[in-house]
Every structure is written in structure tokens, then in C-alpha cells.
Design a protein around this motif. Structure first.
Motif, PDB file in Angstrom:
ATOM      1  N   VAL A 188      31.010  37.916  46.101  1.00  0.00           N
ATOM      2  CA  VAL A 188      30.592  36.882  45.401  1.00  0.00           C
ATOM      3  C   VAL A 188      31.648  36.633  44.324  1.00  0.00           C
ATOM      4  O   VAL A 188      31.688  35.441  44.167  1.00  0.00           O
ATOM      5  CB  VAL A 188      29.315  37.534  44.571  1.00  0.00           C
ATOM      6  N   ASN A 189      32.147  37.391  43.729  1.00  0.00           N
ATOM      7  CA  ASN A 189      33.503  36.928  42.735  1.00  0.00           C
ATOM      8  C   ASN A 189      34.855  37.349  43.524  1.00  0.00           C
ATOM      9  O   ASN A 189      34.894  37.960  44.543  1.00  0.00           O
ATOM     10  CB  ASN A 189      33.475  38.044  41.613  1.00  0.00           C
ATOM     11  N   GLN A 190      35.770  36.727  42.931  1.00  0.00           N
ATOM     12  CA  GLN A 190      37.157  36.876  43.450  1.00  0.00           C
ATOM     13  C   GLN A 190      38.108  37.893  42.934  1.00  0.00           C
ATOM     14  O   GLN A 190      37.850  37.710  41.675  1.00  0.00           O
ATOM     15  CB  GLN A 190      37.864  35.608  43.882  1.00  0.00           C
ATOM     16  N   ALA A 191      38.497  38.727  43.665  1.00  0.00           N
ATOM     17  CA  ALA A 191      39.630  39.559  42.829  1.00  0.00           C
ATOM     18  C   ALA A 191      40.776  38.958  42.379  1.00  0.00           C
ATOM     19  O   ALA A 191      41.432  37.955  43.129  1.00  0.00           O
ATOM     20  CB  ALA A 191      39.972  40.842  43.447  1.00  0.00           C
ATOM     21  N   VAL A 192      41.065  38.925  40.912  1.00  0.00           N
ATOM     22  CA  VAL A 192      42.520  38.416  40.448  1.00  0.00           C
ATOM     23  C   VAL A 192      43.679  39.372  41.273  1.00  0.00           C
ATOM     24  O   VAL A 192      44.596  38.641  41.462  1.00  0.00           O
ATOM     25  CB  VAL A 192      42.666  38.321  39.024  1.00  0.00           C
ATOM     26  N   LYS A 193      43.364  40.517  41.328  1.00  0.00           N
ATOM     27  CA  LYS A 193      44.568  41.386  41.769  1.00  0.00           C
ATOM     28  C   LYS A 193      43.838  42.791  42.084  1.00  0.00           C
ATOM     29  O   LYS A 193      42.647  42.961  41.814  1.00  0.00           O
ATOM     30  CB  LYS A 193      45.347  41.668  40.436  1.00  0.00           C
TER      31      LYS A 193
END
Length: 85
Positions: A50-55
Motif C-alpha cells: 500500500v505504501n512505497q519504501a523509500v529505502k
């Protein structure tokens, strides 16, 4: 079975999750506890796409599922089971 390595999640400039590492083996049950705003939901939503990982990375059965779409993650076998089931 599920490994989270150096996970970072942001909402704009707000850092919700910073450098989280979790290693869950088959058959283990874990809990994520913390106060409101600690990042519990952000971690779960990032695992589920649902969310995207930045790192960082989310690995399931040694396969990188980081930032895949939710439907592809479910097809790989990651999903939430409603409470009481």
C-alpha cells in the motif's frame, strides 16, 4: 520467511519508519507495538504494497517484494487475516 531490511518509509518530508529490521521465521507469530504515530501501520502497509519504501527491502521466501503492487504481493502469499478467523 519474511525479512525486512533497513526499511524506511516517508510521507513527503515526514519520516514514518526509519531503518527497521525484522526477521520472521516460518511458524513464528510476532507483534509490533508502539504508541500512536510510531509507524506500526506504515510498516504493515509497506509490507502489503500500500505504501512505497523509500529505502530498504521486504523479502518473502527470499523473493524481493519491495514496492510490488498489492495484488502481486497477495498472489505471492502475503495477506492479512481478519481478527477472529
Amino acid at each position: 520467511m519474511l525479512k525486512i531490511k533497513n526499511l524506511q518509509v516517508k510521507y513527503g518530508v515526514i519520516e514514518a519508519v526509519r531503518n527497521i529490521d525484522i526477521d520472521i521465521k516460518k511458524g513464528e507469530i510476532i507483534t509490533i507495538i508502539g504508541s500512536n504515530g510510531a509507524g506500526k501501520t506504515s510498516i504493515m502497509e509497506t509490507i502489503l504494497g500500500v505504501n512505497q519504501a523509500v529505502k530498504g527491502k521486504v523479502l518473502f521466501k527470499d523473493s524481493d517484494v519491495t514496492n510490488l503492487s498489492s495484488d502481486r504481493i497477495v498472489r505471492k502469499g502475503i495477506y492479512l487475516v481478519p481478527e477472529g478467523r
